[in-house]
Design a protein around this motif. Structure first.
Motif, PDB file in Angstrom:
ATOM      1  N   ARG A  20       0.834  -1.202   0.000  1.00 52.42           N
ATOM      2  CA  ARG A  20       0.000   0.000   0.000  1.00 52.42           C
ATOM      3  C   ARG A  20       0.867   1.250   0.000  1.00 52.42           C
ATOM      4  N   ARG A  21       1.964   1.211   0.761  1.00 51.81           N
ATOM      5  CA  ARG A  21       2.860   2.359   0.826  1.00 51.81           C
ATOM      6  C   ARG A  21       3.545   2.581  -0.535  1.00 51.81           C
ATOM      7  N   ALA A  22       3.982   1.493  -1.175  1.00 50.88           N
ATOM      8  CA  ALA A  22       4.627   1.611  -2.486  1.00 50.88           C
ATOM      9  C   ALA A  22       3.651   2.164  -3.523  1.00 50.88           C
ATOM     10  N   TRP A  23       2.394   1.706  -3.470  1.00 54.09           N
ATOM     11  CA  TRP A  23       1.372   2.192  -4.400  1.00 54.09           C
ATOM     12  C   TRP A  23       1.097   3.674  -4.176  1.00 54.09           C
ATOM     13  N   LYS A  24       1.113   4.091  -2.920  1.00 51.97           N
ATOM     14  CA  LYS A  24       0.895   5.502  -2.600  1.00 51.97           C
ATOM     15  C   LYS A  24       1.984   6.372  -3.198  1.00 51.97           C
ATOM     16  N   TRP A  25       3.241   5.957  -3.042  1.00 52.15           N
ATOM     17  CA  TRP A  25       4.346   6.739  -3.598  1.00 52.15           C
ATOM     18  C   TRP A  25       4.332   6.723  -5.117  1.00 52.15           C
ATOM     19  N   THR A  26       3.863   5.623  -5.703  1.00 51.37           N
ATOM     20  CA  THR A  26       3.734   5.573  -7.162  1.00 51.37           C
ATOM     21  C   THR A  26       2.698   6.564  -7.642  1.00 51.37           C
ATOM     22  N   LEU A  27       1.571   6.617  -6.937  1.00 55.70           N
ATOM     23  CA  LEU A  27       0.519   7.563  -7.315  1.00 55.70           C
ATOM     24  C   LEU A  27       0.988   9.012  -7.199  1.00 55.70           C
ATOM     25  N   ILE A  28       1.869   9.274  -6.262  1.00 50.24           N
ATOM     26  CA  ILE A  28       2.403  10.633  -6.105  1.00 50.24           C
ATOM     27  C   ILE A  28       3.528  10.894  -7.112  1.00 50.24           C
ATOM     28  N   GLY A  29       4.430   9.927  -7.256  1.00 50.31           N
ATOM     29  CA  GLY A  29       5.616  10.146  -8.073  1.00 50.31           C
ATOM     30  C   GLY A  29       5.366  10.151  -9.562  1.00 50.31           C
ATOM     31  N   LEU A  30       4.433   9.308 -10.037  1.00 51.18           N
ATOM     32  CA  LEU A  30       4.189   9.228 -11.475  1.00 51.18           C
ATOM     33  C   LEU A  30       3.658  10.540 -12.046  1.00 51.18           C
ATOM     34  N   PRO A  31       2.626  11.155 -11.454  1.00 52.34           N
ATOM     35  CA  PRO A  31       2.175  12.445 -11.999  1.00 52.34           C
ATOM     36  C   PRO A  31       3.257  13.530 -11.944  1.00 52.34           C
ATOM     37  N   VAL A  32       4.055  13.538 -10.874  1.00 54.80           N
ATOM     38  CA  VAL A  32       5.129  14.529 -10.776  1.00 54.80           C
ATOM     39  C   VAL A  32       6.145  14.322 -11.890  1.00 54.80           C
ATOM     40  N   THR A  33       6.511  13.058 -12.134  1.00 53.78           N
ATOM     41  CA  THR A  33       7.468  12.747 -13.199  1.00 53.78           C
ATOM     42  C   THR A  33       6.923  13.160 -14.559  1.00 53.78           C
ATOM     43  N   LEU A  34       5.648  12.857 -14.810  1.00 49.88           N
ATOM     44  CA  LEU A  34       5.036  13.229 -16.082  1.00 49.88           C
ATOM     45  C   LEU A  34       4.969  14.747 -16.234  1.00 49.88           C
ATOM     46  N   PHE A  35       4.640  15.433 -15.161  1.00 48.86           N
ATOM     47  CA  PHE A  35       4.562  16.902 -15.204  1.00 48.86           C
ATOM     48  C   PHE A  35       5.921  17.498 -15.551  1.00 48.86           C
ATOM     49  N   VAL A  36       6.968  16.992 -14.911  1.00 55.03           N
ATOM     50  CA  VAL A  36       8.322  17.490 -15.183  1.00 55.03           C
ATOM     51  C   VAL A  36       8.711  17.186 -16.633  1.00 55.03           C
ATOM     52  N   GLY A  37       8.353  15.984 -17.108  1.00 61.00           N
ATOM     53  CA  GLY A  37       8.676  15.623 -18.489  1.00 61.00           C
ATOM     54  C   GLY A  37       7.984  16.511 -19.501  1.00 61.00           C
ATOM     55  N   ILE A  38       6.739  16.888 -19.221  1.00 60.39           N
ATOM     56  CA  ILE A  38       6.002  17.765 -20.137  1.00 60.39           C
ATOM     57  C   ILE A  38       6.527  19.193 -20.060  1.00 60.39           C
ATOM     58  N   ALA A  39       6.922  19.621 -18.869  1.00 56.67           N
ATOM     59  CA  ALA A  39       7.403  20.997 -18.699  1.00 56.67           C
ATOM     60  C   ALA A  39       8.828  21.189 -19.208  1.00 56.67           C
ATOM     61  N   ALA A  40       9.617  20.110 -19.267  1.00 58.59           N
ATOM     62  CA  ALA A  40      11.042  20.230 -19.610  1.00 58.59           C
ATOM     63  C   ALA A  40      11.304  20.937 -20.940  1.00 58.59           C
ATOM     64  N   PRO A  41      10.553  20.644 -22.027  1.00 59.74           N
ATOM     65  CA  PRO A  41      10.832  21.338 -23.292  1.00 59.74           C
ATOM     66  C   PRO A  41      10.555  22.832 -23.271  1.00 59.74           C
ATOM     67  N   SER A  42      10.014  23.348 -22.178  1.00 59.53           N
ATOM     68  CA  SER A  42       9.838  24.799 -22.090  1.00 59.53           C
ATOM     69  C   SER A  42      11.184  25.502 -22.010  1.00 59.53           C
ATOM     70  N   VAL A  43      12.225  24.763 -21.611  1.00 63.97           N
ATOM     71  CA  VAL A  43      13.576  25.337 -21.540  1.00 63.97           C
ATOM     72  C   VAL A  43      14.617  24.479 -22.272  1.00 63.97           C
ATOM     73  N   LEU A  44      14.300  23.209 -22.531  1.00 62.27           N
ATOM     74  CA  LEU A  44      15.236  22.311 -23.201  1.00 62.27           C
ATOM     75  C   LEU A  44      14.706  21.949 -24.582  1.00 62.27           C
ATOM     76  N   ASN A  45      15.558  22.083 -25.602  1.00 56.39           N
ATOM     77  CA  ASN A  45      15.121  21.761 -26.957  1.00 56.39           C
ATOM     78  C   ASN A  45      14.986  20.246 -27.125  1.00 56.39           C
ATOM     79  N   PRO A  46      13.844  19.762 -27.602  1.00 57.23           N
ATOM     80  CA  PRO A  46      13.702  18.327 -27.839  1.00 57.23           C
ATOM     81  C   PRO A  46      14.717  17.865 -28.881  1.00 57.23           C
ATOM     82  N   PRO A  47      15.556  16.861 -28.581  1.00 59.39           N
ATOM     83  CA  PRO A  47      16.573  16.426 -29.550  1.00 59.39           C
ATOM     84  C   PRO A  47      15.979  15.787 -30.788  1.00 59.39           C
ATOM     85  N   THR A  48      14.823  15.147 -30.646  1.00 64.55           N
ATOM     86  CA  THR A  48      14.147  14.522 -31.774  1.00 64.55           C
ATOM     87  C   THR A  48      12.701  14.284 -31.385  1.00 64.55           C
ATOM     88  N   THR A  49      11.922  13.756 -32.307  1.00 65.32           N
ATOM     89  CA  THR A  49      10.538  13.392 -32.036  1.00 65.32           C
ATOM     90  C   THR A  49      10.297  11.996 -32.583  1.00 65.32           C
TER      91      THR A  49
END
Length: 257
Positions: free
Chosen positions: A41-70
């Motif tokens: 249950r604890r691992a699932w809780k951290w996954t639920l918190i960490g996954l959206p944060v990771t996705l948010f950072v990944g989506i926000a990253a190209p605001s300052v970093l040029n995507p190397p490819t698509t």
């Protein structure tokens, strides 16, 4: 006669040493005492918190970093052997090219938050004969997703688009769009497009050249900006006029430096 003095000594018997018991570490003891269900249950809780944060950072990253490819560049590179692509900053792209892209693809780019509801209602009324994707949506598709029409892709696009609008500037969205858009067979980005089709860097594009490049964006593999059909030539003239109108109406304030 001298008295002999005797000293009585008591010898203490040596006790056998006790065998040391192995000590359990606190962490091991703590983990073994936690039930498996609680740990899961604890691992699932951290996954639920960490996954959206990771996705948010990944989506926000190209605001300052040029995507190397698509994904599209990668797949086209595998199919063709190579693709032409050079990243250029917004300052190296002629302002008329920026306005032409907006006039052709998303005239209300500076006014919406990622979705043009008026265009969507118009597309629905026309039974889907034309698209209503904004430049932000197209940027999301080009950078994070794949080409083609499918409900899973459109659903992901609808989720990611507001995050991009929240974390990227309008100027950055247009910059990324012009650098990753396909402008022909194996030609990606405005630098490769300007040099390939007109033999000039993107900073030196004329209003007519910029409009011609903008009108091929919906179907770049089957349209040649240097040899437009009469219908596309009329469309390019409309885009050129639209780009001039956007400048007069100050609808370029959100992306021009």
């Amino acid at each position: 006669m001298a008295r002999r003095s005797t000293t009585k000594t008591t010898a203490s018997r040596a006790k056998p040493a006790r065998k040391a018991k192995p000590r359990k570490t606190a962490g091991r003891k703590a983990s073994s005492s936690v039930p498996l269900r609680q740990r899961l249950r604890r691992a699932w809780k951290w996954t639920l918190i960490g996954l959206p944060v990771t996705l948010f950072v990944g989506i926000a990253a190209p605001s300052v970093l040029n995507p190397p490819t698509t994904f599209t560049m990668w797949s086209e590179g595998r199919r063709l052997g190579m693709v032409e692509h050079v990243w250029v900053p917004m300052e190296a792209i002629a302002p008329v090219m920026q306005r032409s892209a907006v006039a052709a693809e998303d005239a209300n780019f500076c006014l919406h938050w990622g979705f043009d509801m008026r265009a969507i209602r118009g597309a629905l009324a026309a039974n889907g004969r034309y698209g209503a994707s904004t430049i932000t949506q197209q940027t999301v598709k080009n950078v994070f997703l794949w080409q083609g029409r499918s409900w899973p892709r459109k659903a992901l696009e609808a989720v990611i688009t507001p995050v991009v609008e929240l974390t990227w500037s309008k100027r950055r969205i247009l910059e990324v769009y012009l650098n990753v858009a396909e402008f022909g067979e194996g030609i990606f980005g405005i630098d490769a497009a300007a040099r390939e089709h007109f033999g000039v860097p993107p900073a030196r594009l004329s209003p007519s050249q910029a409009a011609a490049l903008a009108v091929i964006l919906p179907n770049p593999k089957e349209r040649n900006p240097a040899n437009l059909s009469p219908t596309l030539r009329r469309r390019a003239n409309q885009v050129r006029d639209g780009a001039a109108t956007i400048r007069l109406d100050n609808r370029d304030d959100c992306f021009e430096g």
